[in-house]
Design a protein around this motif. Structure first.
Motif, PDB file in Angstrom:
ATOM      1  N   ILE A 133      -5.774  -6.127  -0.246  1.00 32.27           N
ATOM      2  CA  ILE A 133      -6.247  -7.223  -1.083  1.00 32.27           C
ATOM      3  C   ILE A 133      -5.046  -7.987  -1.651  1.00 32.27           C
ATOM      4  O   ILE A 133      -3.916  -7.483  -1.647  1.00 32.27           O
ATOM      5  N   SER A 134      -5.305  -9.178  -2.145  1.00 34.52           N
ATOM      6  CA  SER A 134      -4.303  -9.914  -2.920  1.00 34.52           C
ATOM      7  C   SER A 134      -4.612  -9.661  -4.387  1.00 34.52           C
ATOM      8  O   SER A 134      -5.762  -9.771  -4.801  1.00 34.52           O
ATOM      9  N   ASP A 135      -3.608  -9.281  -5.149  1.00 31.63           N
ATOM     10  CA  ASP A 135      -3.813  -9.127  -6.592  1.00 31.63           C
ATOM     11  C   ASP A 135      -2.549  -9.518  -7.335  1.00 31.63           C
ATOM     12  O   ASP A 135      -1.655 -10.131  -6.750  1.00 31.63           O
ATOM     13  N   SER A 188      -3.020  -0.304   0.818  1.00 34.66           N
ATOM     14  CA  SER A 188      -3.186  -1.231   1.943  1.00 34.66           C
ATOM     15  C   SER A 188      -4.634  -1.368   2.372  1.00 34.66           C
ATOM     16  O   SER A 188      -4.944  -2.146   3.266  1.00 34.66           O
ATOM     17  N   ARG A 228      -0.038  -7.966  -8.189  1.00 33.46           N
ATOM     18  CA  ARG A 228       1.234  -7.392  -7.759  1.00 33.46           C
ATOM     19  C   ARG A 228       1.734  -7.940  -6.430  1.00 33.46           C
ATOM     20  O   ARG A 228       2.930  -8.026  -6.209  1.00 33.46           O
ATOM     21  N   ALA A 229       0.822  -8.298  -5.532  1.00 33.49           N
ATOM     22  CA  ALA A 229       1.264  -8.847  -4.245  1.00 33.49           C
ATOM     23  C   ALA A 229       0.069  -9.470  -3.518  1.00 33.49           C
ATOM     24  O   ALA A 229      -1.079  -9.140  -3.796  1.00 33.49           O
ATOM     25  N   THR A 230       0.403 -10.355  -2.576  1.00 31.48           N
ATOM     26  CA  THR A 230      -0.669 -10.928  -1.754  1.00 31.48           C
ATOM     27  C   THR A 230      -0.935 -10.014  -0.567  1.00 31.48           C
ATOM     28  O   THR A 230      -0.110  -9.167  -0.217  1.00 31.48           O
ATOM     29  N   SER A 231      -2.078 -10.227   0.043  1.00 28.52           N
ATOM     30  CA  SER A 231      -2.446  -9.454   1.225  1.00 28.52           C
ATOM     31  C   SER A 231      -1.412  -9.660   2.341  1.00 28.52           C
ATOM     32  O   SER A 231      -0.975  -8.715   2.994  1.00 28.52           O
ATOM     33  N   TRP A 232      -0.993 -10.921   2.522  1.00 27.78           N
ATOM     34  CA  TRP A 232      -0.011 -11.242   3.557  1.00 27.78           C
ATOM     35  C   TRP A 232       1.282 -10.460   3.331  1.00 27.78           C
ATOM     36  O   TRP A 232       1.830  -9.852   4.253  1.00 27.78           O
ATOM     37  N   TYR A 233       1.745 -10.452   2.078  1.00 24.84           N
ATOM     38  CA  TYR A 233       2.999  -9.769   1.754  1.00 24.84           C
ATOM     39  C   TYR A 233       2.886  -8.266   2.027  1.00 24.84           C
ATOM     40  O   TYR A 233       3.779  -7.647   2.605  1.00 24.84           O
ATOM     41  N   ARG A 234       1.757  -7.699   1.631  1.00 20.79           N
ATOM     42  CA  ARG A 234       1.573  -6.258   1.837  1.00 20.79           C
ATOM     43  C   ARG A 234       1.631  -5.903   3.322  1.00 20.79           C
ATOM     44  O   ARG A 234       2.232  -4.900   3.708  1.00 20.79           O
ATOM     45  N   LYS A 235       1.019  -6.755   4.153  1.00 18.37           N
ATOM     46  CA  LYS A 235       1.037  -6.481   5.603  1.00 18.37           C
ATOM     47  C   LYS A 235       2.452  -6.594   6.168  1.00 18.37           C
ATOM     48  O   LYS A 235       2.863  -5.765   6.982  1.00 18.37           O
TER      49      LYS A 235
END
Lengths: 289, 167
Positions: free
Chosen positions: A266-268, A225, A270-277
Motif C-alpha cells: 500500500i501507499s501510506d 509489502s 511512510r512510503a508509496t507502493s511504487w517505492y516499496r516495490k
C-alpha cells in the motif's frame, strides 16, 4: 483506562481465565509495548486484560534447543532471542530481526508471541519466523494443541487464525539440514531512519548451502509489502540446486522478479507502493551477492 | 490490588489501581520524580528504569507486574552519603548534561549496559556479551532521545565508564 485485569499464575489458570471470558471482550497482555498504547486510545470499560507476565511455565517463557527443533515460548523476549547462542549461530535471520527491533528497552519486554499475534505486516521477528518455515503451537482452553505453519497463522492485517478459545503457546523452528555446511541467512530492514523504526520494507532470508556450494533449502519472507507477511515460495524454490558462488545478474533479476510477485504494498505516510516495490526488488537482488 | 517489590534496595508494599503504568506509580503515588515522563509511548527512553537489572520503559510497563521484582530508579544510584554513581560522575565529567531531561533515562540505560558486561556470561544459553565500543554504545542507547542533541558527550561518558573495569 478502566479495564479489569486477571493475572493467571500457571497454564491451567490461564486456560480457565480464557474459558470464563468466552462471551466477553478480552485482550492478552504479554510485553505491553503495543497493547498499553492501544488501550489508552480506546474505550476499555467492558474489557478484561489477561496478563501473561506472571505465569510461571517453561514452555511459555524458555528457548529449548532440541535435536531436530528449537522451541521458542511465546513469552520469550526479543532480547533473549538476541542473546541466545544457538539462534545467533544457526538462525541469524531471526537474531538480526530481533536485534533490530525498536530499542533496547522495548526488546527487553517485547515478546515473540506478541510480535506474531499482533500480525502486523511489518512485524520484524514474524518475518524471520516465516522465512524459517516455523510452526506455531496453539493451545485451547481444554489444553488441546493445534500446530499450524506460520504462513497460515496470519489471515490478514492484524488478524490471525487464533480462535477465541485459543492462545499462542510456542513457536517451533526446524533445525537446518545435516548436509548444510554454510548458511546464508539475514534480515534486511529498510526504514526512514535507523533507530526505533517500523519497516518500510523488510526481507528475511535463510539459505542453506551444502559443501560444494549448492543450495539445498531456502526460505524467503517479505514484510510490509502485502496485507500479511508472505513466504516467497517461488523465489525460494528458484534457488534450490543453484550454486551460491556462481550467481549471474540474470539469476539475481529472475529471483527478485519472483519475490516481487508476492508484493502488493500500500501507499501510506511512510512510503508509496511504487517505492516499496523498487526497494524490495533491489534488496532481493542484494541477497544473492 | 496490592504489590510488593524491592525499590532501590528497600522492600515496599503498596495498593494500586491495576491499570496504571509503573511511571504513574513512581511519580504520582510514590513521589519519585527523577524518572521522567517524555513521550509516554516508549519512544524517548526518558522514563528508563532497571527491573531485575535490565532497562525498561516505565511508561509502557504495567505497575502490577512489578510485584516480586527488583526495581532501581535514578534515585537509587546515589549512595547514602550522597556520592554519585560512576556513570553519573562520568556524565558530569564529560559535560554530558544540557537541559537534563533525558539524563536520568540515559544514565539508567548505560547502567544496564554495564550490568550486561558484568553478568551476561552467568545466564545459561545467553552468554553474548556486548562489547562496549562506540558503535555498540550507540546501538544500545538508540531508544534514548536527547533533543538538545548532545549525543557525542553522552557517548564519550558511556565509553569511558564502560571501559573502566575491562574484564
Amino acid at each position: 483506562m478502566d479495564f479489569s485485569v486477571v493475572s493467571p499464575q500457571n497454564l491451567s489458570q490461564l486456560r480457565n481465565a480464557i474459558r470464563t471470558l468466552q462471551r466477553k471482550p478480552y485482550r492478552i497482555g504479554a510485553g505491553y509495548t503495543d497493547l498499553l498504547m492501544e488501550l489508552r486510545k480506546s474505550d476499555t470499560s467492558d474489557l478484561t486484560v489477561i496478563n501473561l507476565a506472571q505465569i510461571n511455565d517453561n514452555g511459555l517463557s524458555h528457548i529449548k534447543s532440541l535435536v531436530n527443533h528449537v522451541h521458542i515460548g511465546a513469552m520469550v523476549t526479543a532480547t533473549s532471542i538476541c542473546m541466545n547462542d544457538d539462534i545467533a549461530r544457526r538462525f541469524p535471520t531471526l537474531q538480526q530481526a530481533a536485534a533490530n527491533l525498536a530499542s533496547t528497552q522495548i526488546r527487553n519486554v517485547a515478546t515473540i508471541g506478541g510480535n506474531l499475534c499482533t500480525a502486523s505486516p511489518s512485524g520484524d521477528m514474524a518475518c524471520a519466523i516465516v522465512a524459517l518455515k516455523a510452526h506455531c503451537v496453539l493451545m485451547n482452553v481444554d489444553g488441546k494443541k493445534r500446530v499450524v505453519p506460520v504462513v497460515d497463522f496470519f489471515t490478514g492485517p492484524r488478524t490471525t487464525c487464533l480462535k477465541k478459545n485459543e492462545f499462542l503457546y510456542k513457536i517451533i523452528l526446524p533445525r537446518n539440514h545435516k548436509q548444510t555446511q554454510h548458511i546464508h541467512s539475514g534480515f534486511i530492514k529498510v526504514g526512514t531512519r535507523n533507530a526505533m523504526e517500523c519497516s518500510v520494507v523488510s526481507l528475511a532470508y535463510h539459505i542453506q548451502v551444502e559443501e560444494s556450494g549448492y543450495v539445498i533449502d531456502a526460505g524467503i519472507g517479505i514484510g510490509a509489502s502485502a496485507p500479511t507477511i508472505r513466504f516467497a515460495e517461488k523465489a525460494a524454490l528458484n534457488l534450490i540446486g543453484k550454486n551460491m558462488q556462481n550467481f549471474t545478474d540474470e539469476n539475481r533479476n529472475e529471483f527478485a522478479k519472483k519475490v516481487l510477485t508476492y508484493a502488493s504494498p500500500i501507499s501510506d505516510v511512510r512510503a508509496t507502493s511504487w517505492y516499496r516495490k523498487e526497494v524490495l526488488y533491489n534488496i532481493s537482488k542484494s541477497v544473492l551477492v | 490490588m496490592e504489590v510488593s517489590f524491592n525499590l532501590n534496595g528497600e522492600k515496599v508494599k503498596c495498593k494500586i489501581n491495576p491499570t496504571i503504568s509503573l511511571l504513574e506509580l513512581l511519580r504520582e503515588e510514590m513521589g519519585l520524580t527523577g524518572t521522567k515522563p517524555g513521550c509516554n509511548e516508549g519512544e524517548c527512553g526518558a522514563c528508563t528504569v532497571l527491573i531485575d537489572g535490565i532497562s525498561v520503559n516505565a511508561c509502557l510497563y504495567p505497575a502490577i507486574n512489578i510485584h516480586g521484582k527488583e526495581l532501581v530508579t535514578i534515585e537509587g544510584l546515589v549512595t547514602a552519603e550522597g556520592k554519585l554513581d560512576e556513570v553519573q560522575q562520568a556524565m558530569v565529567k564529560h559535560g554530558a548534561v544540557q537541559c537534563g531531561f533525558c539524563t536520568s533515562g540515559m544514565v539508567m540505560n548505560i547502567k544496564a549496559m554495564q550490568r550486561n558486561l558484568e553478568h551476561a556470561h552467568h545466564v545459561p544459553g545467553e552468554n553474548i556479551r556486548v562489547q562496549p565500543d562506540r558503535k555498540n554504545i550507540m546501538k544500545w542507547l538508540e531508544g534514548n532521545l536527547c533533543r538538545c542533541t548532545g549525543y557525542v558527550k553522552i557517548i564519550d561518558a558511556a565509553e569511558e565508564v564502560l571501559n573502566k573495569n575491562k574484564i
